[in-house]
Design an enzyme around this catalytic site. Sequence first.
Site, PDB file in Angstrom:
ATOM      1  N   ASP A 264       0.871  -1.175   0.000  1.00  0.00           N
ATOM      2  CA  ASP A 264       0.000   0.000   0.000  1.00  0.00           C
ATOM      3  C   ASP A 264       0.909   1.226   0.000  1.00  0.00           C
ATOM      4  OD1 ASP A 264       0.880   0.340   2.608  1.00  0.00           O
ATOM      5  OD2 ASP A 264      -1.109   0.373   3.502  1.00  0.00           O
TER       6      ASP A 264
ATOM      7  N   CYS B 291       3.234  -3.119   3.940  1.00  0.00           N
ATOM      8  CA  CYS B 291       2.367  -1.967   4.244  1.00  0.00           C
ATOM      9  C   CYS B 291       3.082  -1.161   5.323  1.00  0.00           C
ATOM     10  CB  CYS B 291       0.951  -2.386   4.633  1.00  0.00           C
ATOM     11  SG  CYS B 291       0.774  -3.359   6.140  1.00  0.00           S
TER      12      CYS B 291
ATOM     13  N   THR C 278       2.927  -1.162   8.638  1.00  0.00           N
ATOM     14  CA  THR C 278       3.427  -2.028   9.713  1.00  0.00           C
ATOM     15  C   THR C 278       3.696  -3.455   9.262  1.00  0.00           C
ATOM     16  OG1 THR C 278       1.163  -2.647  10.276  1.00  0.00           O
ATOM     17  CG2 THR C 278       2.113  -0.758  11.460  1.00  0.00           C
ATOM     18  N   GLY C 279       3.111  -3.861   8.165  1.00  0.00           N
ATOM     19  CA  GLY C 279       3.158  -5.262   7.724  1.00  0.00           C
ATOM     20  C   GLY C 279       2.011  -6.080   8.294  1.00  0.00           C
ATOM     21  N   ILE C 280       1.286  -5.503   9.247  1.00  0.00           N
ATOM     22  CA  ILE C 280       0.232  -6.258   9.941  1.00  0.00           C
ATOM     23  C   ILE C 280      -0.981  -6.497   9.041  1.00  0.00           C
ATOM     24  CG2 ILE C 280      -1.375  -6.241  11.886  1.00  0.00           C
ATOM     25  CD1 ILE C 280       0.731  -4.550  13.417  1.00  0.00           C
TER      26      ILE C 280
ATOM     27  N   HIS D  65      11.339 -23.317   9.425  1.00  0.00           N
ATOM     28  CA  HIS D  65      10.338 -24.042  10.217  1.00  0.00           C
ATOM     29  C   HIS D  65       8.909 -23.918   9.697  1.00  0.00           C
ATOM     30  CE1 HIS D  65      12.784 -24.547  14.206  1.00  0.00           C
ATOM     31  NE2 HIS D  65      13.435 -24.969  13.137  1.00  0.00           N
TER      32      HIS D  65
HETATM   33  C1  RB5 Z   1      -2.012   2.753   6.330  1.00  0.00           C
HETATM   34  O1  RB5 Z   1      -2.030   3.990   6.934  1.00  0.00           O
HETATM   35  C2  RB5 Z   1      -1.686   1.668   7.348  1.00  0.00           C
HETATM   36  O2  RB5 Z   1      -2.780   1.445   8.167  1.00  0.00           O
HETATM   37  C3  RB5 Z   1      -1.259   0.399   6.651  1.00  0.00           C
HETATM   38  O3  RB5 Z   1      -0.155   0.656   5.857  1.00  0.00           O
HETATM   39  C4  RB5 Z   1      -0.860  -0.754   7.533  1.00  0.00           C
HETATM   40  O4  RB5 Z   1       0.068  -0.364   8.482  1.00  0.00           O
HETATM   41  C5  RB5 Z   1      -1.957  -1.548   8.071  1.00  0.00           C
HETATM   42  O5  RB5 Z   1      -1.754  -2.595   8.725  1.00  0.00           O
END
Ligand code: RB5
Length: 143
Positions: free
Chosen positions: A8, A65, A67-69, A98
């Site tokens: 993103d 993204c 955070t990658g989360i 693993h």
């Molecule tokens: C975008 O602002 C942010 O929420 C997205 O890049 C990401 O961190 C979501 O997990």
Amino acid sequence: MKIAIGSDHGGFELKERIRSLLADLGHEVRDVGCYSTESVDYPVQAREVAHLVASGGCDRGILICGTGIGVSMTANRVSGIRAALCHELFTAKMSRRHNDANILCMGGRVIGPGLAEEMVKVWLTTPFDGGRHLRRISMMDGD
Ligand code: RB5
């Protein structure tokens, strides 16, 4: 290797850097976007990369993204995907040894480009250990 990559806006700059690293390493890269820092919704790119990998159209995927989360949560909802959110070398390596991770997720607002590049190199070259870990990953799907 055929590698799908997506991000993103929060991961765009790091995605560009990793895309060029992958090309330099001789990989075939399928870039599903985004293509600028304009705000987009990360599930779009995450689902596209996940489907390319799950279908066998690409060997591996890389998602970035802020955070990658969000991208890791989204990708892991696609059957057959084992997406690993990593922010350092040890987990990047172990996600292959693993967990046979087929998608690497990173946070563009969490780690710097130098570390991310080293993680990608390790992640792409570390094989799956198999053995007991094969039994364990085969127990992941099921509900
Ligand atoms: C975008 O602002 C942010 O929420 C997205 O890049 C990401 O961190 C979501 O997990």
